[in-house]
Design a protein around this motif. Structure first.
Motif, PDB file in Angstrom:
ATOM      1  N   THR A 119      75.317  41.442  -4.032  1.00  0.00           N
ATOM      2  CA  THR A 119      75.797  42.142  -2.568  1.00  0.00           C
ATOM      3  C   THR A 119      76.130  43.487  -2.811  1.00  0.00           C
ATOM      4  O   THR A 119      76.015  44.180  -1.526  1.00  0.00           O
ATOM      5  CB  THR A 119      77.121  41.281  -2.201  1.00  0.00           C
ATOM      6  OG1 THR A 119      78.054  41.565  -3.039  1.00  0.00           O
ATOM      7  CG2 THR A 119      76.896  40.135  -1.869  1.00  0.00           C
ATOM      8  N   VAL A 120      76.326  44.083  -3.873  1.00  0.00           N
ATOM      9  CA  VAL A 120      76.748  45.422  -4.033  1.00  0.00           C
ATOM     10  C   VAL A 120      75.950  46.101  -5.068  1.00  0.00           C
ATOM     11  O   VAL A 120      75.590  45.553  -5.988  1.00  0.00           O
ATOM     12  CB  VAL A 120      78.295  45.559  -4.465  1.00  0.00           C
ATOM     13  CG1 VAL A 120      78.822  46.998  -4.631  1.00  0.00           C
ATOM     14  CG2 VAL A 120      78.984  44.736  -3.439  1.00  0.00           C
ATOM     15  N   LEU A 127      84.636  43.136  -0.247  1.00  0.00           N
ATOM     16  CA  LEU A 127      83.057  43.466  -0.580  1.00  0.00           C
ATOM     17  C   LEU A 127      82.298  44.267   0.414  1.00  0.00           C
ATOM     18  O   LEU A 127      81.601  45.077   0.432  1.00  0.00           O
ATOM     19  CB  LEU A 127      82.431  42.430  -1.464  1.00  0.00           C
ATOM     20  CG  LEU A 127      83.038  41.934  -2.680  1.00  0.00           C
ATOM     21  CD1 LEU A 127      82.319  40.602  -3.155  1.00  0.00           C
ATOM     22  CD2 LEU A 127      82.718  43.009  -3.658  1.00  0.00           C
ATOM     23  N   LYS A 128      82.550  43.519   1.546  1.00  0.00           N
ATOM     24  CA  LYS A 128      82.040  44.215   2.735  1.00  0.00           C
ATOM     25  C   LYS A 128      82.145  45.748   2.951  1.00  0.00           C
ATOM     26  O   LYS A 128      81.730  46.713   3.170  1.00  0.00           O
ATOM     27  CB  LYS A 128      82.045  43.509   4.331  1.00  0.00           C
ATOM     28  CG  LYS A 128      81.424  42.270   4.248  1.00  0.00           C
ATOM     29  CD  LYS A 128      81.883  41.579   5.413  1.00  0.00           C
ATOM     30  CE  LYS A 128      80.954  40.343   5.641  1.00  0.00           C
ATOM     31  NZ  LYS A 128      81.709  39.403   6.966  1.00  0.00           N
ATOM     32  N   ILE A 129      83.696  46.230   2.792  1.00  0.00           N
ATOM     33  CA  ILE A 129      84.085  47.317   2.952  1.00  0.00           C
ATOM     34  C   ILE A 129      83.405  48.168   2.052  1.00  0.00           C
ATOM     35  O   ILE A 129      83.133  49.264   2.099  1.00  0.00           O
ATOM     36  CB  ILE A 129      85.546  47.289   2.888  1.00  0.00           C
ATOM     37  CG1 ILE A 129      86.219  46.561   3.830  1.00  0.00           C
ATOM     38  CG2 ILE A 129      86.360  48.821   2.476  1.00  0.00           C
ATOM     39  CD1 ILE A 129      87.723  46.203   3.888  1.00  0.00           C
ATOM     40  N   ALA A 130      83.148  47.720   0.483  1.00  0.00           N
ATOM     41  CA  ALA A 130      82.682  48.402  -0.393  1.00  0.00           C
ATOM     42  C   ALA A 130      81.447  48.640  -0.204  1.00  0.00           C
ATOM     43  O   ALA A 130      80.956  49.937  -0.464  1.00  0.00           O
ATOM     44  CB  ALA A 130      83.133  47.770  -1.934  1.00  0.00           C
ATOM     45  N   GLY A 167      89.004  54.718  -5.166  1.00  0.00           N
ATOM     46  CA  GLY A 167      89.624  53.556  -4.814  1.00  0.00           C
ATOM     47  C   GLY A 167      89.391  53.237  -3.236  1.00  0.00           C
ATOM     48  O   GLY A 167      89.423  54.154  -2.487  1.00  0.00           O
ATOM     49  N   LEU A 168      89.601  52.083  -2.980  1.00  0.00           N
ATOM     50  CA  LEU A 168      89.569  51.576  -1.640  1.00  0.00           C
ATOM     51  C   LEU A 168      90.738  50.893  -1.166  1.00  0.00           C
ATOM     52  O   LEU A 168      90.979  49.725  -1.961  1.00  0.00           O
ATOM     53  CB  LEU A 168      88.422  50.540  -1.310  1.00  0.00           C
ATOM     54  CG  LEU A 168      86.965  51.172  -1.292  1.00  0.00           C
ATOM     55  CD1 LEU A 168      85.929  50.050  -0.943  1.00  0.00           C
ATOM     56  CD2 LEU A 168      86.690  52.453  -0.541  1.00  0.00           C
ATOM     57  N   PHE A 175      89.181  49.151  -7.141  1.00  0.00           N
ATOM     58  CA  PHE A 175      88.699  50.082  -8.073  1.00  0.00           C
ATOM     59  C   PHE A 175      87.485  49.701  -8.728  1.00  0.00           C
ATOM     60  O   PHE A 175      87.463  48.483  -8.945  1.00  0.00           O
ATOM     61  CB  PHE A 175      89.637  50.501  -9.432  1.00  0.00           C
ATOM     62  CG  PHE A 175      91.151  51.125  -8.770  1.00  0.00           C
ATOM     63  CD1 PHE A 175      91.148  52.240  -8.554  1.00  0.00           C
ATOM     64  CD2 PHE A 175      92.156  50.113  -8.674  1.00  0.00           C
ATOM     65  CE1 PHE A 175      92.501  52.752  -8.287  1.00  0.00           C
ATOM     66  CE2 PHE A 175      93.269  50.624  -8.304  1.00  0.00           C
ATOM     67  CZ  PHE A 175      93.554  52.035  -8.121  1.00  0.00           C
ATOM     68  N   HIS A 176      86.635  50.666  -9.177  1.00  0.00           N
ATOM     69  CA  HIS A 176      85.661  50.544 -10.135  1.00  0.00           C
ATOM     70  C   HIS A 176      85.983  50.363 -11.311  1.00  0.00           C
ATOM     71  O   HIS A 176      86.829  50.981 -11.900  1.00  0.00           O
ATOM     72  CB  HIS A 176      84.353  51.716 -10.097  1.00  0.00           C
ATOM     73  CG  HIS A 176      83.545  51.810  -8.973  1.00  0.00           C
ATOM     74  ND1 HIS A 176      82.480  51.167  -8.565  1.00  0.00           N
ATOM     75  CD2 HIS A 176      83.903  52.354  -7.674  1.00  0.00           C
ATOM     76  CE1 HIS A 176      82.066  51.533  -7.415  1.00  0.00           C
ATOM     77  NE2 HIS A 176      82.785  52.393  -7.114  1.00  0.00           N
TER      78      HIS A 176
END
Length: 483
Positions: A62-63, A248-251, A260-261, A273-274
């Motif tokens: 997904t990402v 995950l949608k936000i990312a 960071g989100l 965080f990554h």
């Protein structure tokens, strides 16, 4: 009557003819791949030197993450930040990481399994936090089933001062989650309690704060290679259904580089965080463990490192039910029982698309009486319940409670709390809350950035539900002139 059998070889020309037709149709109607659609300038050059200069693309289901973050990582390690580890601390981290990894059966399994998208870390260093921790973990496992569960793993790090107590709690947790750790879904690790005294961190109040910093450093190092992203939650946090899918949608929609989100709005708690950054974050914490406490240190980390690369989402999909612990980390006025506290509830006109049942009128949801409620039948996507205030108001806090007395039935399963400004009312709506298990409290979700001229409050249904809705209590609190 005789039946004539046709020899098999008579069918061969017909089969060949049909295959030729299928091949021709495939050639005519096949959709070119992205690679074939590229222009010559867009195609990747060939050659060892050019391939080395081209950033690799790490693809998940997904990402997509680009190695452009390596450049940001090098900036993260800039000497101006002051990351300098003594030999003593380096030895502690190296030895501690080995001990933590060796204590985890799941870590051994994870080395032979596919990496997941998100690792969720929870640190427990007090026995009193354990029940709240299990509640948080159980909620995540129950509310993220099926394919969603395959996208994340849970890491429970038990860092008790008392080694014997730590071992006992470790065994209890292993029994509770026995069905999960062999699959790598739940990692249970035990902190190296004997190392703290060996490396000069004795049993003192001040030393406990230092210990917590090193605990987090070990948690970051342990999580480094387990998933693409890392998020830290605290005991007592309860999140909405499908929280992993939603973050995950936000990312996925982010286009620029981000550090960071923040979807939790609790500061460090609930930030994605990554995993690329975890080692540097661990080094940053460990380099300052003697002079700072974890709260100050994490705020400094944000200010120094993130700058424009920390992204705040509009609302939080989590509630922090451990209010005392939340108060110890962040300054805000709470100290109340929301069931007994009366809201200011400024005069408003109520408008709703929901179907009324019986004599449970909409006004009963806004009367500051928890025993009365508005009752609506099954809800459709887009249904709403709105308060249109007689004049604009400056809001400091909103709480909304749905469901029966025990909160398990007739609650809103999926919805947003939105606030409106401008003219006409409710035209420009911004999200300022997410219903988590049928409940919204903007304080517990860490949301305080409200417009000063709100003229509309809207409860919006974001997923159809067959279960009826009890809208029990809406409390609106106004900001005092001196706050």
């Amino acid at each position: 009557m005789k039946i004539r059998l046709i020899p098999r070889r008579v069918y061969i020309p017909s089969v060949v003819f049909i295959l030729c037709i299928i091949i021709q149709l495939r050639i005519l109607f096949v959709v070119p791949s992205d690679k074939e659609n590229r222009t010559c300038n867009e195609k990747r050059p060939v050659g060892k030197k050019t391939q080395e200069n081209t950033p690799k693309l790490i693809t998940t289901n997904t990402v997509q993450t680009n190695n452009i973050y390596d450049e940001w990582l090098s900036e993260f390690k800039n000497p101006l930040i002051g990351v300098k580890l003594t030999k003593n601390v380096t030895n502690f981290l190296t030895t501690g990481l080995d001990l933590v990894r060796n204590s985890s059966l799941s870590y051994k399994y994870s080395q032979h399994s596919k990496s997941r998208l998100v690792s969720v870390g929870i640190l427990v260093n007090e026995i009193g936090q354990l029940d709240k921790t299990f509640k948080t973990m159980d909620t995540l496992l129950e509310e993220n089933a099926g394919e969603d569960r395959k996208k994340f793993l849970l890491i429970l790090q038990l860092s008790m001062r008392d080694a014997d107590l730590g071992v006992k709690v470790f065994k209890d947790a292993m029994k509770r989650y026995a069905d999960f750790y062999e699959t790598g879904q739940v990692h249970i690790v035990i902190g190296p309690s004997d190392l703290y005294h060996r490396f000069g961190i004795p049993k003192e109040t001040d030393a406990d704060m230092r210990k917590e910093i090193l605990d987090y450093a070990l948690l970051f190092l342990y999580s480094r290679y387990l998933a693409t992203y890392f998020v830290q939650l605290e005991p007592g946090i309860v999140c909405e259904r499908s929280i992993i899918r939603n973050i995950l949608k936000i990312a996925k929609v982010q286009t620029g580089i981000w550090f960071g989100l923040d979807f939790g709005h609790f500061g460090f708690i609930g930030t994605l965080f990554h995993s690329t950054f975890l080692q540097s974050m661990a080094e940053y914490l460990a380099s300052r463990y003697r002079i700072e406490n974890i709260n100050v240190l994490l705020r400094q980390l944000y200010q120094t490192i993130s700058k424009k690369c920390l992204i705040f989402t509009n609302s939080s999909p989590c509630l922090h039910h451990d209010i005392d612990r939340l108060k110890s980390r962040f300054l805000f006025e709470r100290g109340d029982n929301t069931d007994l506290l009366k809201g200011d509830n400024p005069p408003a006109i109520i408008d709703t698309t929901m179907t009324l049942f019986g004599n449970h009128s909409p006004e009963k949801a806004y009367d500051n009486d928890n025993s009365t409620f508005f009752w609506a039948s099954s809800l459709a996507l887009g249904d709403n319940f709105r308060l249109i205030f007689n004049s604009t108001v400056n809001i400091s806090r909103v709480t909304v409670m749905t469901g029966s007395d025990n909160g398990e039935k007739d609650r809103l399963s999926s919805g947003y709390l939105r606030m409106g400004t401008g003219s006409p009312p409710c035209k420009n709506l911004i999200r300022r809350g997410v219903f988590v298990r049928g409940y919204v409290d903007t304080i517990e979700q860490g949301i305080s950035d409200f417009p000063s001229d709100v003229n509309c409050l809207s409860i919006d249904v974001t997923r159809p539900q067959k279960q009826w809705l009890v809208l029990r209590d809406i409390k609106v609190f106004l900001r005092k002139p001196d706050t």
